[in-house]
Design a protein around this motif. Structure first.
Motif, PDB file in Angstrom:
ATOM      1  N   GLU A  99       5.779  17.706-134.467  1.00 32.37           N
ATOM      2  CA  GLU A  99       7.148  17.794-134.973  1.00 32.37           C
ATOM      3  C   GLU A  99       7.404  19.077-135.746  1.00 32.37           C
ATOM      4  OE1 GLU A  99      10.296  14.904-137.327  1.00 32.37           O
ATOM      5  OE2 GLU A  99       8.154  14.712-137.749  1.00 32.37           O
ATOM      6  N   ARG A 102      12.479  13.608-126.859  1.00 27.81           N
ATOM      7  CA  ARG A 102      13.920  13.658-126.579  1.00 27.81           C
ATOM      8  C   ARG A 102      14.596  14.802-127.343  1.00 27.81           C
ATOM      9  NH1 ARG A 102      14.332   8.467-129.151  1.00 27.81           N
ATOM     10  NH2 ARG A 102      14.753   7.605-127.091  1.00 27.81           N
ATOM     11  N   LYS A 103      13.927  15.329-128.381  1.00 26.36           N
ATOM     12  CA  LYS A 103      14.485  16.449-129.130  1.00 26.36           C
ATOM     13  C   LYS A 103      14.578  17.721-128.293  1.00 26.36           C
ATOM     14  CE  LYS A 103      12.639  14.748-133.542  1.00 26.36           C
ATOM     15  NZ  LYS A 103      11.674  15.009-134.638  1.00 26.36           N
ATOM     16  N   ASP A 139      19.219   7.033-123.208  1.00 23.33           N
ATOM     17  CA  ASP A 139      18.606   7.502-124.453  1.00 23.33           C
ATOM     18  C   ASP A 139      17.884   8.832-124.249  1.00 23.33           C
ATOM     19  OD1 ASP A 139      19.498   5.191-125.758  1.00 23.33           O
ATOM     20  OD2 ASP A 139      17.694   4.077-125.193  1.00 23.33           O
ATOM     21  N   ASP A 170      -0.840   9.923-137.207  1.00 26.27           N
ATOM     22  CA  ASP A 170       0.371  10.396-137.876  1.00 26.27           C
ATOM     23  C   ASP A 170       0.330  11.899-138.117  1.00 26.27           C
ATOM     24  OD1 ASP A 170       1.445   7.858-137.929  1.00 26.27           O
ATOM     25  OD2 ASP A 170       0.751   7.416-139.970  1.00 26.27           O
ATOM     26  N   SER A 227       6.451   4.988-128.171  1.00 32.31           N
ATOM     27  CA  SER A 227       7.809   5.046-128.713  1.00 32.31           C
ATOM     28  C   SER A 227       7.976   6.247-129.642  1.00 32.31           C
ATOM     29  CB  SER A 227       8.143   3.750-129.460  1.00 32.31           C
ATOM     30  OG  SER A 227       7.249   3.538-130.541  1.00 32.31           O
ATOM     31  N   VAL A 228       6.912   6.600-130.358  1.00 34.74           N
ATOM     32  CA  VAL A 228       6.950   7.788-131.218  1.00 34.74           C
ATOM     33  C   VAL A 228       7.073   9.041-130.370  1.00 34.74           C
ATOM     34  CG1 VAL A 228       5.711   9.105-132.979  1.00 34.74           C
ATOM     35  CG2 VAL A 228       5.547   6.594-132.954  1.00 34.74           C
ATOM     36  N   TYR A 229       6.311   9.078-129.286  1.00 36.47           N
ATOM     37  CA  TYR A 229       6.398  10.197-128.345  1.00 36.47           C
ATOM     38  C   TYR A 229       7.825  10.366-127.840  1.00 36.47           C
ATOM     39  CZ  TYR A 229       5.936  12.522-123.781  1.00 36.47           C
ATOM     40  OH  TYR A 229       6.113  13.348-122.696  1.00 36.47           O
ATOM     41  N   LYS A 230       8.463   9.270-127.486  1.00 36.40           N
ATOM     42  CA  LYS A 230       9.836   9.346-126.982  1.00 36.40           C
ATOM     43  C   LYS A 230      10.774   9.938-128.032  1.00 36.40           C
ATOM     44  CE  LYS A 230      11.549   6.129-124.321  1.00 36.40           C
ATOM     45  NZ  LYS A 230      11.997   4.832-123.761  1.00 36.40           N
ATOM     46  N   GLU A 231      10.610   9.517-129.275  1.00 35.87           N
ATOM     47  CA  GLU A 231      11.461  10.041-130.346  1.00 35.87           C
ATOM     48  C   GLU A 231      11.324  11.551-130.472  1.00 35.87           C
ATOM     49  OE1 GLU A 231      10.325   8.007-133.850  1.00 35.87           O
ATOM     50  OE2 GLU A 231      10.989   6.028-133.152  1.00 35.87           O
ATOM     51  N   GLN A 232      10.114  12.057-130.284  1.00 35.05           N
ATOM     52  CA  GLN A 232       9.879  13.493-130.438  1.00 35.05           C
ATOM     53  C   GLN A 232      10.325  14.283-129.208  1.00 35.05           C
ATOM     54  OE1 GLN A 232       8.975  14.832-133.310  1.00 35.05           O
ATOM     55  NE2 GLN A 232       8.837  12.796-134.223  1.00 35.05           N
TER      56      GLN A 232
END
Length: 505
Positions: A155, A198-199, A103, A148, A191-196
């Motif tokens: 982001e 990985r961009k 991922d 948030d 998990s939010v950190y990972k989503e950001q």
């Protein structure tokens, strides 16, 4: 009847055996009634595995559970004895193999789940790509998202500038390391950190910080549960090219945001074993959260730094740290240097886009060739890489004794740099690293808190006494028109800025 009962019991035991086989391989249970492990364990060994390239075994790969360190044999097999509570086994990816990803994140570990008499097998498949002669390292510090609105700033304000720079401007391949405080006490945000992150589109390894611990838990090895669930072990090693990377956890957490800066004895013992497999001609890049050095500030460095430096003796070492939201470099010895970096979040996502020391929020870039750092620089996220200083005019210092002169904030300055000043058409003059009657470099950052005349550039949180990159200069003539500052680093970079005298205009 007995025959059917025995047959039923055997079926149940076999089913239990399959259930006990966590992840992709098996376990030997209940004294050997069922065995899926295809490697014969040596006496006393309960963790075995094989490292291959998908077809052939890879010999000499270093594997560890965080306590024992071993290497694969000619058949690519490793074996060790681990405790029941040991959560992971990880591979120190060799230099001629690519970092495996899952991922978008490095996947150099596997989970272990041991029963009372289990033998667990965990194998790794690596891709041989050949040793990299050069690569670029992206170093982030203190992303630290906890709400948030902070995620929105990351982001919408940071990543749209960072990602194109990494993807379009940096020499490939690029690898990353994030130096702790990934989140701000908000554990679900891992998990939010990972989503950001990985961009960014490159493998980014993680360091645990004090804010990555669960405040509700007072035991260090349990308070890190969220980090471990998201990223795996809190200390480990890997290799890229002629560099051996080591990540350590130097936060000893006691709950409710209380902690000390210390590397546990278990980690020290592991590191000693790990380094036995590393030739002395390798460059060691060590990632931690809290600075190991800064010995003039006894509460802000690692308590057992002497033991750490003794283990690293004989290697060329570059230590990367964060935590302070300031830029500073410390020369520890002839072979050990520490770079403490400003923060991606700046001074606490306050909208000023600055760190505590007045440098812009940003990150560091390291250009590595072989076993040496060819070049490195700190880059403000919203600025070009050439932007390395800000010059303040007369009257802009809070401290009255400096208001009659200029202040030069050279974000990434170290004593190995040369700073020169040119006043109008006069000759260049080199500023000394210390203080004298004409030129003065004060190491107390609070003397340079700037007034409301330049709020967009002044430090935005109370600085601590670890800012050493601000210079005071008093022009020789009150009628000066322009002052030019030239700062040269040891890597051949020369940065220049100018300031004009606006008095009377």
């Amino acid at each position: 009847m007995i025959k059917y009962l025995f047959k039923y019991l055997l079926i149940v035991l076999l089913a239990v055996g399959f259930t006990a086989c966590s992840e992709d391989e098996g376990a030997q249970i209940l004294g050997g009634l069922y065995e899926k492990v295809d490697i014969t364990p040596e006496p006393g060994m309960n963790l075995v595995g094989r490292v291959t390239d998908g077809k052939n075994p890879i010999e000499g790969v270093v594997v560890s559970d965080g306590f024992t360190v071993t290497a694969t044999d000619a058949q690519g097999v490793y074996q060790m004895r681990v405790k029941k509570s040991t959560p992971f086994v990880f591979v120190s990816v060799p230099a001629d193999c690519e970092i495996p990803l899952k991922d978008g994140f490095p996947a150099i570990y596997k989970k272990i789940s041991l029963g009372d008499r289990d033998v667990v097998q965990r194998s790794f498949t690596l891709e041989r790509t050949g040793k990299k002669e050069r690569f670029t390292l992206l170093a982030l510090a203190d992303v630290q998202i906890g709400r948030d609105d902070e995620v929105v700033m990351l982001e919408k304000e940071v990543l749209p500038l960072l990602v194109p720079y990494v993807q379009q401007e940096l020499d490939k391949p690029v690898y990353g390391i994030s130096l702790g405080d990934l989140v701000w006490d908000n554990m679900p945000f891992h998990s939010v950190y990972k989503e950001q992150i990985r961009k960014i589109g490159v493998p980014v390894f993680q360091v645990i910080g004090n804010h990555d611990h669960d405040k509700a838990i007072g035991v260090d090895t349990e308070a890190d549960h969220s980090f471990r669930s998201a990223f795996g072990p809190t200390y480990y090693s890997y290799n890229i090219g002629d560099c051996h990377f080591v990540v350590l956890d130097d936060v000893l957490y006691t709950g409710s945001s209380n902690y000390t800066a210390e590397i546990t004895e278990a980690q020290m013992a592991w590191l000693e074993q790990d380094l036995k497999y590393v030739p002395k001609d390798k460059l060691i890049i060590l990632g931690v959260h809290i600075a190991t050095s800064r010995r003039n500030r006894p509460t802000s460095h690692v308590a057992n730094y002497r033991e750490l430096y003794e283990l690293l003796d004989g290697y060329n070492v570059r230590i990367l740290s964060g935590h302070s939201h300031n830029n500073y470099t410390t020369t520890i010895s002839e072979t050990i240097e520490e770079n403490t970096l400003g923060a991606v979040m700046g001074a606490y996502w306050n909208g000023e886009e600055l760190c505590n020391d007045g440098s812009p929020r940003g990150y560091a870039v390291y250009e590595i060739e072989g076993n040496r750092i060819k070049n490195w620089y700190y880059k403000g996220t919203a600025y070009p890489e050439e932007y390395q200083m800000y010059l303040y005019g007369p009257g802009q210092a809070v401290s009255e004794k400096y208001r009659d002169g200029l202040i030069f904030n050279i974000f990434n300055w170290h004593s190995t740099w040369t700073v020169e000043v040119k006043e109008d058409d006069a000759a260049w003059t080199t500023l000394p690293s210390g203080s004298n009657l004409k030129y003065e470099m004060d190491r107390r950052a609070y003397d340079f808190m700037f007034g409301e005349t330049v709020p967009e550039h002044r430090p935005t949180a109370e600085p601590e006494s670890n800012c050493d990159h601000m210079f005071y200069y008093k022009p020789s003539s009150a009628a000066w028109n322009e002052v030019t500052v030239k700062a040269s680093d040891p890597y051949g970079n020369v940065y220049t800025e100018r300031i004009r005298n606006t008095a009377g205009q």
